[in-house]
Design a protein around this motif. Sequence first.
Motif, PDB file in Angstrom:
ATOM      1  N   ALA A 159       0.791  -1.337  -0.037  1.00 22.21           N
ATOM      2  CA  ALA A 159      -0.040  -0.082  -0.001  1.00 22.21           C
ATOM      3  C   ALA A 159       0.779   1.429  -0.017  1.00 22.21           C
ATOM      4  CB  ALA A 159      -0.984   0.143   1.157  1.00 22.21           C
ATOM      5  N   GLY A 160       1.856   1.115  -0.678  1.00 21.37           N
ATOM      6  CA  GLY A 160       2.805   2.535  -0.784  1.00 21.37           C
ATOM      7  C   GLY A 160       3.988   2.607   0.185  1.00 21.37           C
ATOM      8  N   MET A 161       4.120   1.510   1.057  1.00 27.85           N
ATOM      9  CA  MET A 161       5.283   1.507   2.023  1.00 27.85           C
ATOM     10  C   MET A 161       6.572   1.374   1.362  1.00 27.85           C
ATOM     11  SD  MET A 161       3.343   0.012   5.650  1.00 27.85           S
ATOM     12  CE  MET A 161       3.300  -1.605   4.777  1.00 27.85           C
ATOM     13  N   VAL A 162       6.608   0.402   0.375  1.00 27.68           N
ATOM     14  CA  VAL A 162       7.636   0.353  -0.362  1.00 27.68           C
ATOM     15  C   VAL A 162       7.621   0.761  -1.987  1.00 27.68           C
ATOM     16  CG1 VAL A 162       9.356  -1.411  -1.013  1.00 27.68           C
ATOM     17  CG2 VAL A 162       8.367  -1.715   1.056  1.00 27.68           C
ATOM     18  N   LYS A 163       8.506   1.544  -2.098  1.00 23.34           N
ATOM     19  CA  LYS A 163       8.568   1.883  -3.805  1.00 23.34           C
ATOM     20  C   LYS A 163      10.079   1.695  -4.145  1.00 23.34           C
ATOM     21  CE  LYS A 163       5.312   5.576  -2.926  1.00 23.34           C
ATOM     22  NZ  LYS A 163       4.872   7.088  -2.863  1.00 23.34           N
ATOM     23  N   VAL A 164      10.031   0.967  -5.350  1.00 22.06           N
ATOM     24  CA  VAL A 164      11.323   0.754  -6.028  1.00 22.06           C
ATOM     25  C   VAL A 164      11.349   1.685  -7.435  1.00 22.06           C
ATOM     26  CG1 VAL A 164      12.530  -0.893  -7.324  1.00 22.06           C
ATOM     27  CG2 VAL A 164      11.670  -1.391  -4.840  1.00 22.06           C
ATOM     28  N   ASP A 168       9.928  -9.031   1.821  1.00 21.79           N
ATOM     29  CA  ASP A 168       9.123  -9.572   0.556  1.00 21.79           C
ATOM     30  C   ASP A 168       8.206  -8.425  -0.011  1.00 21.79           C
ATOM     31  OD1 ASP A 168       9.298 -12.188   1.173  1.00 21.79           O
ATOM     32  OD2 ASP A 168       7.641 -12.083   2.492  1.00 21.79           O
ATOM     33  N   LEU A 169       8.224  -7.245   0.679  1.00 16.60           N
ATOM     34  CA  LEU A 169       7.783  -6.106  -0.014  1.00 16.60           C
ATOM     35  C   LEU A 169       8.516  -5.462  -1.052  1.00 16.60           C
ATOM     36  CD1 LEU A 169       5.950  -4.215   3.091  1.00 16.60           C
ATOM     37  CD2 LEU A 169       4.672  -5.464   1.188  1.00 16.60           C
ATOM     38  N   ILE A 170       9.799  -5.529  -0.312  1.00 16.55           N
ATOM     39  CA  ILE A 170      11.064  -4.764  -1.553  1.00 16.55           C
ATOM     40  C   ILE A 170      10.842  -5.662  -2.893  1.00 16.55           C
ATOM     41  CG2 ILE A 170      13.301  -4.676  -1.952  1.00 16.55           C
ATOM     42  CD1 ILE A 170      13.400  -3.903   1.123  1.00 16.55           C
ATOM     43  N   LEU A 171      10.803  -7.012  -2.753  1.00 19.01           N
ATOM     44  CA  LEU A 171      10.729  -7.717  -3.910  1.00 19.01           C
ATOM     45  C   LEU A 171       9.736  -7.653  -4.816  1.00 19.01           C
ATOM     46  CD1 LEU A 171      12.187 -11.347  -2.431  1.00 19.01           C
ATOM     47  CD2 LEU A 171      13.358  -9.828  -4.181  1.00 19.01           C
ATOM     48  N   ALA A 172       8.364  -7.346  -4.135  1.00 19.86           N
ATOM     49  CA  ALA A 172       7.106  -7.157  -4.780  1.00 19.86           C
ATOM     50  C   ALA A 172       7.284  -6.140  -5.615  1.00 19.86           C
ATOM     51  CB  ALA A 172       6.073  -7.487  -3.686  1.00 19.86           C
ATOM     52  N   ALA A 173       7.654  -4.921  -4.788  1.00 24.12           N
ATOM     53  CA  ALA A 173       7.824  -3.534  -5.522  1.00 24.12           C
ATOM     54  C   ALA A 173       8.864  -3.536  -6.875  1.00 24.12           C
ATOM     55  CB  ALA A 173       8.298  -2.565  -4.560  1.00 24.12           C
ATOM     56  N   HIS A 174      10.130  -4.412  -6.515  1.00 22.62           N
ATOM     57  CA  HIS A 174      10.899  -4.492  -7.692  1.00 22.62           C
ATOM     58  C   HIS A 174      10.527  -5.635  -8.898  1.00 22.62           C
ATOM     59  CE1 HIS A 174      14.517  -6.151  -9.803  1.00 22.62           C
ATOM     60  NE2 HIS A 174      14.891  -4.904  -9.633  1.00 22.62           N
ATOM     61  N   THR A 175       9.597  -6.356  -8.430  1.00 26.50           N
ATOM     62  CA  THR A 175       9.203  -7.261  -9.598  1.00 26.50           C
ATOM     63  C   THR A 175       8.025  -6.494 -10.209  1.00 26.50           C
ATOM     64  OG1 THR A 175       9.328  -9.310  -8.132  1.00 26.50           O
ATOM     65  CG2 THR A 175       7.497  -9.381 -10.132  1.00 26.50           C
ATOM     66  N   GLN A 176       7.444  -5.760  -9.598  1.00 21.81           N
ATOM     67  CA  GLN A 176       6.219  -4.881 -10.519  1.00 21.81           C
ATOM     68  C   GLN A 176       6.977  -3.866 -11.374  1.00 21.81           C
ATOM     69  OE1 GLN A 176       4.113  -1.593  -8.400  1.00 21.81           O
ATOM     70  NE2 GLN A 176       2.170  -2.851  -8.662  1.00 21.81           N
ATOM     71  N   ALA A 177       8.016  -3.116 -10.910  1.00 22.49           N
ATOM     72  CA  ALA A 177       8.790  -2.291 -11.597  1.00 22.49           C
ATOM     73  C   ALA A 177       9.497  -2.983 -12.967  1.00 22.49           C
ATOM     74  CB  ALA A 177       9.655  -1.396 -10.740  1.00 22.49           C
TER      75      ALA A 177
END
Length: 107
Positions: free
Chosen positions: A36-41, A69-78
């Motif tokens: 929910a925006g807590m991690v942005k890559v 996990d949040l860092i990985l998810a943000a990176h995967t999305q980017a």
Amino acid sequence: MKNLTEMLKKAQEMQAKMGDMQAGLEDLTVEGVAGAGMVKVTLNGKGDMKSISLDDSLFNSEDREVLEDLILAAHTQAKAKVADAAAEQMKDLAGGLDLPAGFKMPF
């Protein structure tokens, strides 16, 4: 023979345009967001990570695995956004060539 000459000419033009496109991808930036925006890559168009932003509330948490996990998810999305942008540019670039379905250019 005329078709072969035309096809070779188009391939050379596309190769030059592809070089320009690859150079332009370095200027492209995309952002992946998780939690929910807590991690942005932020990545460039080549998939290189340029920045990461972590919400302060994550530092109060003792759950390190969630943050990872949040860092990985943000990176995967980017990274997926980079792939989509490159595919869209390639689609525009290859519009003049009759390439087989599913043909992928080497980059």
